[in-house]
Design a protein around this motif. Structure first.
Motif: not given
Length: 312
Positions: A146-160
């Motif tokens: 579900v797209h939300c702040f916690s998802h975006e935070l973790c997604r960016k972190w994992e992509e890095q």
């Protein structure tokens, strides 16, 4: 909490670089790594403060530039990041959440690029917040988001973190749930009303809590760097998540209570905003499929046995 269960992991000595080692998970992790005779280098903000909390046998650094190109590490464990579960998520705090994770992880990527001896694995501590708020849907490592702040935070972190794969490094993205320990962390806050005799649940208590005993989480981390094939996403949760009501009922078996209080969801949302809406009110029902398929066995698969160890 005994160190005996970790004796099965005794073996070859690893050279480990760790970030986030002074936190609730990191302090226990270092204790166990030193017990297993590993060589640990820890990135910290203040060495003097860190020495008062941790073993003096740890090698302390305050920036990655202190590590030479000839340095050799077998394992990098990244647990750094500003805690999310304290207060309202303001715009300023959200920026701190993101920057504290991405900057350290980018520093790891730059370090790996210049190291002549590449580490075998990067274990990057993400969170089950990646999936966003769900109700009772069962979520394994391929669960919907579900797209939300916690998802975006973790997604960016994992992509890095995944950028180090270009250097031939195995990457494990460890999505951590609610970590229960006996000396702080979430359990210290969750049990507070119970210590005064009040069994507390949030609203109807139907939201799931994907918990894990801290020692099981640390055992997963050790499993990840001792087993060479597992990689990608790993859910760091116990195999039996429970609803908020069941959590309260189970905790009440270990801490004597005389009154059940149901905290209104709307009031909680007003008090802490997105933190409540994305985590506390809705919850997530996460299961650790990948680590179990790799042969890992939990010492505390059930909440009651975890409480028996942590409370009794």
């Amino acid at each position: 909490m005994s160190l005996i269960p970790f004796e099965i992991y005794q073996g070859s000595k690893k050279r480990i670089l760790l970030t986030g080692g002074t936190g609730f998970i990191g302090k226990r992790l270092i204790q166990i790594l030193m017990y297993l005779k590993h060589d640990v280098t820890l990135l910290v903000r203040d060495i003097n403060i860190a020495r008062t909390k941790l073993s003096t046998e740890v090698n302390f650094i305050t920036q990655f530039s202190e590590i030479t190109d000839e340095a050799e590490f077998d394992v990098i464990i990244n647990l750094a990041g500003e805690p999310l579960a304290k207060g309202r998520w303001t715009k300023q705090r959200k920026a701190i959440f993101i920057n504290s994770r991405l900057n350290i992880t980018a520093g790891i990527c730059d370090l790996v690029k210049r190291l002549k001896h590449k580490p075998d694995v990067l274990i990057n501590g993400s969170a089950i917040g990646y999936y966003g708020p769900h109700q009772d849907e069962v979520l394994d490592e391929n669960g919907t988001v579900v797209h939300c702040f916690s998802h975006e935070l973790c997604r960016k972190w994992e992509e890095q973190a995944l950028k180090v794969e270009a250097q031939g490094i195995r990457v494990c993205l460890l999505r951590i749930g609610i970590v229960l320990g006996d000396d702080g962390g979430p359990l210290a806050e969750l049990r507070l009303p119970f210590d005064y005799g009040f069994s507390m649940q949030i609203s109807k208590g139907e939201q799931f809590m994907s918990w894990i005993h801290r020692d099981d989480l640390i055992a997963i981390i050790i499993h990840l760097f001792t087993q060479s094939k597992i990689h990608g996403v790993i859910n760091g949760t116990a195999p039996n998540p429970v609803t908020n009501k069941v959590f309260a009922d189970t905790l009440s078996l270990h801490l004597k209570t005389f009154l059940r209080i149901k905290f209104p969801a709307k009031l909680l949302s007003l008090l802490v905003g997105e933190l409540a809406d994305e985590v506390l009110i809705t919850g997530q029902r996460v299961i650790p499929t990948n680590i179990q398929q790799d042969g890992f066995e939990f010492t505390y698969p059930e909440l009651n046995t975890a409480f028996e160890d942590l409370i009794n």
